[in-house]
Design an enzyme around this catalytic site. Structure first.
Site, short mmCIF file in Angstrom:
data_model
loop_
_atom_site.label_atom_id
_atom_site.label_comp_id
_atom_site.label_asym_id
_atom_site.label_seq_id
_atom_site.Cartn_x
_atom_site.Cartn_y
_atom_site.Cartn_z
N CYS A 148 -25.45 14.87 -11.62
CA CYS A 148 -26.42 15.68 -10.87
C CYS A 148 -26.42 17.12 -11.36
CB CYS A 148 -26.10 15.61 -9.37
SG CYS A 148 -27.24 16.61 -8.39
N CYS A 151 -26.92 19.86 -8.69
CA CYS A 151 -25.74 20.07 -7.82
C CYS A 151 -24.66 20.85 -8.56
CB CYS A 151 -25.11 18.75 -7.37
SG CYS A 151 -26.27 17.46 -6.92
N ASP A 152 -24.37 20.44 -9.80
CA ASP A 152 -23.17 20.95 -10.48
C ASP A 152 -23.47 21.93 -11.61
OD1 ASP A 152 -21.59 19.36 -8.84
OD2 ASP A 152 -21.87 17.62 -10.14
#
Ligand code: NAP
Length: 319
Positions: A148, A151-152
């Site tokens: 992701c 997200c990261d």
């Protein structure tokens, strides 16, 4: 007869509905919107944040009606609000088992130990990311290996990053990550991309993206956190080490059909086979979105599936 005490956190107002949709991505939320507008008592069961895979991306450029594109989280939120405004409930639960008690009588059980009944079900559970299956991947997941980017990615701002894959997801996420770093390697096993040409051209011309084509990752290196990837060129057989702090893997999807296996037929890749009305082999159970066997997995086709599935569920319930 069993009685279940509903935890307040589930978001459910009752335990019996006309229509339960499992999965709150674009397909499930659209099915909920349509179901509620058909005046069916409708609930969506979602284990995470509603929005599905859309929430794992940054920006959506190909959903009609938004000529400038739209932030993915905003689009997902709009889908959710639209379904809720129409009267659908969102239940924060993960389904782990389904029982068919009879015609128009299904029971879904959740990881929390409670259960809900419905006359019809729509499976809109989407997919999980496919794993590479190379040494280092499992141990370093969450320590530089990610599925992701949105997200990261921000954790690796300014650091060298690798993206693996050549489909629409790999291209989209590489373009997103290339805004965060000036050193991004896109590793793909062929020299042609599977994803949309417009994205492929952008990737090829991007100054921050270095293409590593005809190549496969053989190992992800790192002790406690990612320090590099070993990459083998399939044409020359040569292996090289790329020094990166993160590896984002986008090599396709595995459909989530666990609790529904006995009720559906699947294709050779495990996706649920339906007819044009989204009917599965079990009357009363429909499937919609990425979990379904089909040629084009896009938000726009997911919402279409959702609308059709809810329409068919309404016909089934009222027949
Ligand atoms: P995908 O289209 O299946 O592409 C997977 C890519 O990974 C392919 O390039 C494939 O290579 C490569 N690959 C597969 N297995 C591999 C392995 N073991 N090692 C190395 N590479 C491997 O998957 P996706 O990009 O995740 O997209 C999934 C679906 O979502 C697609 O239908 C896509 O169109 C859709 N999608 C839609 C949107 C949107 O609506 N905006 C955005 C993103 C994705 P080959 O090309 O050589 O097979």
């Amino acid at each position: 007869m069993q009685f279940f005490v509903l935890e307040e956190t589930s978001g459910a107002s009752k335990t019996e509905y006309d229509l339960i949709i499992i999965g709150g991505g674009p397909a499930g939320l659209t099915a909920a919107l349509y179901g509620a507008r058909y005046k069916l008592e409708t609930a969506v069961m979602e284990k995470e944040t509603p929005g599905g895979q859309v929430t794992l991306t940054d920006f959506v450029e190909n959903y009609p009606g938004f000529p400038e594109g739209i932030e993915a989280s905003k689009l997902a939120h709009q889908f959710e609000e639209h379904a809720k405004n129409a009267g659908a409930e969102i239940i924060a639960r993960e389904v782990n088992k389904v029982i068919k008690h009879g015609e128009k009588d299904f029971e879904v059980f959740t990881h929390h130990g409670d259960s809900f009944r419905a006359k019809s079900l729509i499976i809109a559970t989407g997919c999980n990311p496919r794993r590479l299956g190379v040494p280092g991947e499992e141990e370093l997941t969450g320590k530089g290996v990610s599925y992701c980017a949105v997200c990261d990615g921000p954790f690796f701002k300014g650091k060298p990053i690798a993206v693996v894959g050549g489909g629409e997801s790999a291209l989209t996420e590489a373009l997103y990550l290339a805004k965060l770093t000036d050193k991004l390697y896109l590793i793909h096993r062929r020299d042609q991309f599977r994803g949309a040409k417009v994205l492929g051209d952008r990737v090829r011309n991007h100054p921050n993206i270095n293409l590593v084509l005809n190549s496969v990752v053989t190992e992800i290196l790192g002790d406690g956190k990612v320090s590099g990837v070993m990459v083998k060129n399939k044409l020359t057989g040569e292996t090289q080490k790329l020094d990166v702090d993160a590896v984002f893997i986008y090599i396709g999807l595995i459909p989530n059909i666990g609790p529904f296996k006995e009720f559906v037929e699947t294709d050779e890749a495990g996706f649920i086979v339906t007819d044009e009305k989204m009917r599965t082999k079990t009357p009363g159970i429909f499937a919609a979105g990425d979990v379904r066997s089909k040629d084009l997995r896009q938000i726009v086709t997911a919402v279409s599936d959702g609308a059709l599935a809810a329409t068919s569920a309404d016909e089934y319930i009222n027949s």
